[in-house]
Design an enzyme around this catalytic site. Structure first.
Site, PDB file in Angstrom:
ATOM      1  N   ILE A 236      -8.602  10.331  -8.130  1.00  0.00           N
ATOM      2  CA  ILE A 236      -7.510  10.424  -7.166  1.00  0.00           C
ATOM      3  C   ILE A 236      -7.985  11.284  -6.002  1.00  0.00           C
ATOM      4  CG2 ILE A 236      -5.121  11.123  -6.767  1.00  0.00           C
ATOM      5  CD1 ILE A 236      -5.347   8.919  -8.842  1.00  0.00           C
ATOM      6  N   GLU A 237      -7.680  10.853  -4.790  1.00  0.00           N
ATOM      7  CA  GLU A 237      -7.977  11.654  -3.603  1.00  0.00           C
ATOM      8  C   GLU A 237      -6.670  11.975  -2.880  1.00  0.00           C
ATOM      9  OE1 GLU A 237     -10.180  11.381   0.786  1.00  0.00           O
ATOM     10  OE2 GLU A 237      -9.938   9.588  -0.449  1.00  0.00           O
ATOM     11  N   ILE A 238      -6.523  13.219  -2.461  1.00  0.00           N
ATOM     12  CA  ILE A 238      -5.441  13.616  -1.569  1.00  0.00           C
ATOM     13  C   ILE A 238      -6.110  14.071  -0.279  1.00  0.00           C
ATOM     14  CG2 ILE A 238      -3.406  15.052  -1.248  1.00  0.00           C
ATOM     15  CD1 ILE A 238      -3.196  13.272  -3.677  1.00  0.00           C
TER      16      ILE A 238
END
Length: 204
Positions: free
Chosen positions: A133-135
């Site tokens: 997951i990337e934010i």
């Protein structure tokens, strides 16, 4: 006489609808996507005869599928590699996001990209099954197509960004790109969607 065959039209797509993920533990994944990423559980077709769950938020769905056998279980990943396959979410405040990850004791890797004076912050971490997951603050970078489309110069305005039902009163403003020479780009200023309207769009 030379016969010119035009390039075929691309598929008539509207927007990204959902992402489907096979998980080892449906309950662990549900807790992660709801409590960490803020997704909301929505109704799933009753005709399905296999375990799973549907979640929705931010204009996109996450469909979780319970692994049936060890052969279909996703491989566990321990090292966080920003160049691995991943899902990316734009955030409103990268500092608050990083603090929340620390409070939840979620391991992450932080990266900063610099492009001609524009900075993009990235936080990478894994879900319970090792999916990346990337934010990020990737919206800081303008969308600039590299090639013209159908003999016309394409700007980011002409790229499909969302289904019409998923935006409210879009307002477009042209402005000069500081780095571009004689070109213009556009920025969409769209009112924030409510979760209720997003969920209603699924059934329209």
């Amino acid at each position: 006489m030379e016969i010119i065959i035009e390039d075929p039209e691309p598929l008539p797509l509207l927007s990204l609808n959902h992402i489907s993920l096979v998980c080892n533990s449906l309950q662990l994944s549900l807790a992660f996507y709801q409590k960490v990423l803020g997704f909301v559980l929505v109704k799933r077709p009753s005709s399905f005869n296999f375990d799973g769950a549907w979640l929705f938020n931010y204009g996109v769905g996450i469909h979780l599928l319970q692994s049936e056998t060890s052969d279909t279980e996703p491989p566990k990943k321990t090292m966080i590699n920003p160049r691995d396959n991943h899902l990316s979410f734009q955030c409103t405040n990268i500092g608050v996001t990083e603090k929340r990850l620390q409070e939840m004791k979620i391991d992450y890797v932080k990266r900063v990209i610099e492009e001609k004076g524009i900075y993009v912050d990235q936080l990478f971490f894994h879900d319970p099954d090792g999916y990346m997951i990337e934010i990020c603050t990737c919206e800081n970078l303008p969308v600039v197509p590299l090639f013209p489309w159908k003999n016309n110069t394409v700007t980011s305005c002409s790229l499909k960004s969302a289904h019409p039902m998923q935006t409210i009163s879009p307002l477009f403003r042209y402005e000069k790109n500081m780095e571009a020479i004689g070109t213009k780009r556009c920025r969409s200023e769209v009112q924030e969607e409510t979760l209720l309207l997003d969920i209603m769009d699924i059934f329209i």
